[in-house]
Design a protein around this motif. Structure first.
Motif, PDB file in Angstrom:
ATOM      1  N   LEU A  19      48.647 -41.693  73.826  1.00 27.92           N
ATOM      2  CA  LEU A  19      48.807 -41.778  75.278  1.00 27.92           C
ATOM      3  C   LEU A  19      47.580 -42.402  75.942  1.00 27.92           C
ATOM      4  O   LEU A  19      47.702 -43.100  76.953  1.00 27.92           O
ATOM      5  N   GLN A  20      46.406 -42.176  75.376  1.00 25.23           N
ATOM      6  CA  GLN A  20      45.192 -42.752  75.942  1.00 25.23           C
ATOM      7  C   GLN A  20      45.173 -44.278  75.850  1.00 25.23           C
ATOM      8  O   GLN A  20      44.427 -44.927  76.573  1.00 25.23           O
ATOM      9  N   THR A  21      45.990 -44.849  74.974  1.00 24.58           N
ATOM     10  CA  THR A  21      46.021 -46.308  74.808  1.00 24.58           C
ATOM     11  C   THR A  21      47.090 -46.986  75.651  1.00 24.58           C
ATOM     12  O   THR A  21      47.144 -48.221  75.694  1.00 24.58           O
ATOM     13  N   LEU A  22      47.933 -46.200  76.331  1.00 22.64           N
ATOM     14  CA  LEU A  22      49.066 -46.786  77.032  1.00 22.64           C
ATOM     15  C   LEU A  22      48.617 -47.525  78.288  1.00 22.64           C
ATOM     16  O   LEU A  22      47.827 -47.005  79.076  1.00 22.64           O
ATOM     17  N   PRO A  23      49.145 -48.737  78.500  1.00 23.27           N
ATOM     18  CA  PRO A  23      48.859 -49.446  79.743  1.00 23.27           C
ATOM     19  C   PRO A  23      49.799 -48.988  80.856  1.00 23.27           C
ATOM     20  O   PRO A  23      50.714 -48.192  80.632  1.00 23.27           O
ATOM     21  N   GLY A  24      49.580 -49.504  82.052  1.00 26.95           N
ATOM     22  CA  GLY A  24      50.497 -49.248  83.159  1.00 26.95           C
ATOM     23  C   GLY A  24      50.311 -47.879  83.777  1.00 26.95           C
ATOM     24  O   GLY A  24      49.230 -47.303  83.776  1.00 26.95           O
ATOM     25  N   THR A  25      51.410 -47.340  84.317  1.00 24.43           N
ATOM     26  CA  THR A  25      51.393 -46.089  85.073  1.00 24.43           C
ATOM     27  C   THR A  25      52.059 -44.994  84.263  1.00 24.43           C
ATOM     28  O   THR A  25      53.200 -45.145  83.827  1.00 24.43           O
ATOM     29  N   VAL A  26      51.340 -43.890  84.071  1.00 24.62           N
ATOM     30  CA  VAL A  26      51.854 -42.769  83.287  1.00 24.62           C
ATOM     31  C   VAL A  26      51.708 -41.493  84.106  1.00 24.62           C
ATOM     32  O   VAL A  26      50.628 -41.192  84.616  1.00 24.62           O
ATOM     33  N   LEU A  27      52.811 -40.755  84.242  1.00 29.41           N
ATOM     34  CA  LEU A  27      52.801 -39.459  84.914  1.00 29.41           C
ATOM     35  C   LEU A  27      53.224 -38.410  83.899  1.00 29.41           C
ATOM     36  O   LEU A  27      54.326 -38.468  83.356  1.00 29.41           O
ATOM     37  N   ILE A  28      52.326 -37.462  83.629  1.00 30.48           N
ATOM     38  CA  ILE A  28      52.559 -36.442  82.611  1.00 30.48           C
ATOM     39  C   ILE A  28      52.682 -35.080  83.280  1.00 30.48           C
ATOM     40  O   ILE A  28      51.778 -34.643  83.988  1.00 30.48           O
ATOM     41  N   SER A  29      53.803 -34.417  83.042  1.00 29.74           N
ATOM     42  CA  SER A  29      53.954 -33.033  83.469  1.00 29.74           C
ATOM     43  C   SER A  29      53.449 -32.134  82.354  1.00 29.74           C
ATOM     44  O   SER A  29      53.855 -32.286  81.194  1.00 29.74           O
ATOM     45  N   SER A  30      52.555 -31.206  82.678  1.00 32.09           N
ATOM     46  CA  SER A  30      52.011 -30.338  81.633  1.00 32.09           C
ATOM     47  C   SER A  30      51.470 -29.054  82.236  1.00 32.09           C
ATOM     48  O   SER A  30      50.986 -29.029  83.366  1.00 32.09           O
ATOM     49  N   HIS A  31      51.559 -27.979  81.452  1.00 32.68           N
ATOM     50  CA  HIS A  31      50.865 -26.745  81.813  1.00 32.68           C
ATOM     51  C   HIS A  31      49.740 -26.471  80.823  1.00 32.68           C
ATOM     52  O   HIS A  31      49.092 -25.432  80.894  1.00 32.68           O
ATOM     53  N   VAL A  32      49.509 -27.434  79.905  1.00 33.75           N
ATOM     54  CA  VAL A  32      48.442 -27.303  78.912  1.00 33.75           C
ATOM     55  C   VAL A  32      47.194 -27.969  79.471  1.00 33.75           C
ATOM     56  O   VAL A  32      47.094 -29.199  79.521  1.00 33.75           O
ATOM     57  N   MET A  33      46.249 -27.174  79.917  1.00 31.66           N
ATOM     58  CA  MET A  33      45.067 -27.727  80.572  1.00 31.66           C
ATOM     59  C   MET A  33      44.230 -28.583  79.634  1.00 31.66           C
ATOM     60  O   MET A  33      43.511 -29.476  80.068  1.00 31.66           O
ATOM     61  N   GLU A  34      44.328 -28.329  78.339  1.00 31.33           N
ATOM     62  CA  GLU A  34      43.613 -29.161  77.373  1.00 31.33           C
ATOM     63  C   GLU A  34      44.141 -30.592  77.418  1.00 31.33           C
ATOM     64  O   GLU A  34      43.368 -31.551  77.368  1.00 31.33           O
ATOM     65  N   ASP A  35      45.463 -30.744  77.537  1.00 29.62           N
ATOM     66  CA  ASP A  35      46.045 -32.080  77.670  1.00 29.62           C
ATOM     67  C   ASP A  35      45.563 -32.742  78.954  1.00 29.62           C
ATOM     68  O   ASP A  35      45.217 -33.927  78.967  1.00 29.62           O
ATOM     69  N   VAL A  36      45.565 -31.983  80.028  1.00 28.58           N
ATOM     70  CA  VAL A  36      45.147 -32.519  81.329  1.00 28.58           C
ATOM     71  C   VAL A  36      43.700 -32.989  81.269  1.00 28.58           C
ATOM     72  O   VAL A  36      43.361 -34.092  81.722  1.00 28.58           O
ATOM     73  N   ALA A  37      42.840 -32.166  80.693  1.00 29.97           N
ATOM     74  CA  ALA A  37      41.427 -32.518  80.610  1.00 29.97           C
ATOM     75  C   ALA A  37      41.206 -33.745  79.743  1.00 29.97           C
ATOM     76  O   ALA A  37      40.341 -34.579  80.027  1.00 29.97           O
ATOM     77  N   ASP A  38      41.993 -33.889  78.668  1.00 33.76           N
ATOM     78  CA  ASP A  38      41.829 -35.014  77.748  1.00 33.76           C
ATOM     79  C   ASP A  38      42.352 -36.325  78.327  1.00 33.76           C
ATOM     80  O   ASP A  38      41.848 -37.394  77.986  1.00 33.76           O
ATOM     81  N   LEU A  39      43.356 -36.253  79.192  1.00 33.69           N
ATOM     82  CA  LEU A  39      44.102 -37.456  79.543  1.00 33.69           C
ATOM     83  C   LEU A  39      43.985 -37.906  80.997  1.00 33.69           C
ATOM     84  O   LEU A  39      43.987 -39.105  81.274  1.00 33.69           O
ATOM     85  N   ALA A  40      43.927 -36.970  81.920  1.00 36.07           N
ATOM     86  CA  ALA A  40      44.189 -37.319  83.326  1.00 36.07           C
ATOM     87  C   ALA A  40      42.973 -37.883  84.043  1.00 36.07           C
ATOM     88  O   ALA A  40      41.869 -37.364  83.927  1.00 36.07           O
TER      89      ALA A  40
END
Length: 256
Positions: free
Chosen positions: A187-208
């Motif tokens: 996901l970190q390599t994806l271009p364009g616009t990405v909207l991720i729904s998550s309740h996993v704060m580790e994912d949020v911290a890594d990606l957003a």
């Protein structure tokens, strides 16, 4: 309308005054934001309206009020709906595919349905399956794949469609730690616009790069991860500041 990041001029998706009602229940209440390039996390407790919002942006359910635009096209407009839907893809939390088809068949077919010429759809499917690490299983029937592999097939079909806006509902749910790390790296390599729904704060911290927090159908926060972490109470340990900031925002909303 201008988002908190000030990026509407380059927005790929614009949500204005979105309301979604189910009988007497208002699942979304005047939700507005614009998305430019990069990864935005949509967070909220169960029942906050995250999946409802993703479905509305993807064109899956007409809202009670408000509008959604993707790549400049009204998702629910009579003449603009088709070009809008070609530019957006939703990867659901629990993807469902015909078990008797192969991974390549499903990905190529859905890419063709989004408007890719049949001659390009097959190659796009091969490329997308390689990106998600399933090139060796492209001829496997979907009924033989694990839940984690099916999540990656769902992501591959979105990538193959060459969309402008990618929506992912809880992308790491059901993945083991190794699969989750692979998903985050991809996901970190994806271009364009990405909207991720998550309740996993580790994912949020890594990606957003940006966080939109929903609570009881309302946007309670729209800003950077560091700004949300700053809402945490004094003395919160570093690894819990993002979660504590979110909880503080929700409590403030209830008090209001």
């Amino acid at each position: 309308m201008t988002s908190s990041s000030g990026r509407e001029m380059t927005s790929r998706a614009v949500v204005r005054g979105l309301v979604q009602e189910y009988g007497a229940v208002r699942a979304l209440d005047d939700v507005s934001f614009a998305l430019g390039e990069g990864i935005t996390a949509l967070i909220g407790a169960n029942g906050a309206g995250k999946s409802t919002l993703l479905t509305a942006v993807a064109g899956g359910r007409r809202p009670t009020a408000g509008s959604v635009e993707v790549a400049g096209h009204d998702v629910y407009g009579r003449r603009t709906r088709r070009p809008a839907l070609r530019r957006v893809a939703l990867v659901p939390q629990l993807p469902r595919f015909p078990s008797n088809l192969t991974a390549r068949e499903v990905v190529a077919y859905l890419a063709w349905m989004r408007g890719l010429p049949s001659g390009r759809a097959g190659q796009a499917a091969d490329d997308a399956l390689e990106r998600v690490g399933l090139e060796a299983r492209r001829s496997s029937k979907l009924g033989s794949l694990s839940g984690g592999m099916l999540r990656r097939v769902a992501l591959a079909q979105a990538l193959a469609g060459e969309v402008d806006v990618l929506l992912l509902d809880e992308p790491s749910t059901g993945l083991d730690p190794h699969q989750r790390r692979s998903m985050v790296d991809l996901l970190q390599t994806l271009p364009g616009t990405v909207l991720i729904s998550s309740h996993v704060m580790e994912d949020v911290a890594d990606l957003a790069e940006r966080i939109i927090a929903l609570h009881e159908g309302l946007v309670r926060f729209d800003g950077t991860p560091s700004a949300l972490a700053d809402r945490a109470p004094a003395g919160t340990t570093e690894h819990r500041r993002l979660e504590a900031g979110f909880l503080s925002v929700c409590l403030e909303g209830r008090a209001a």
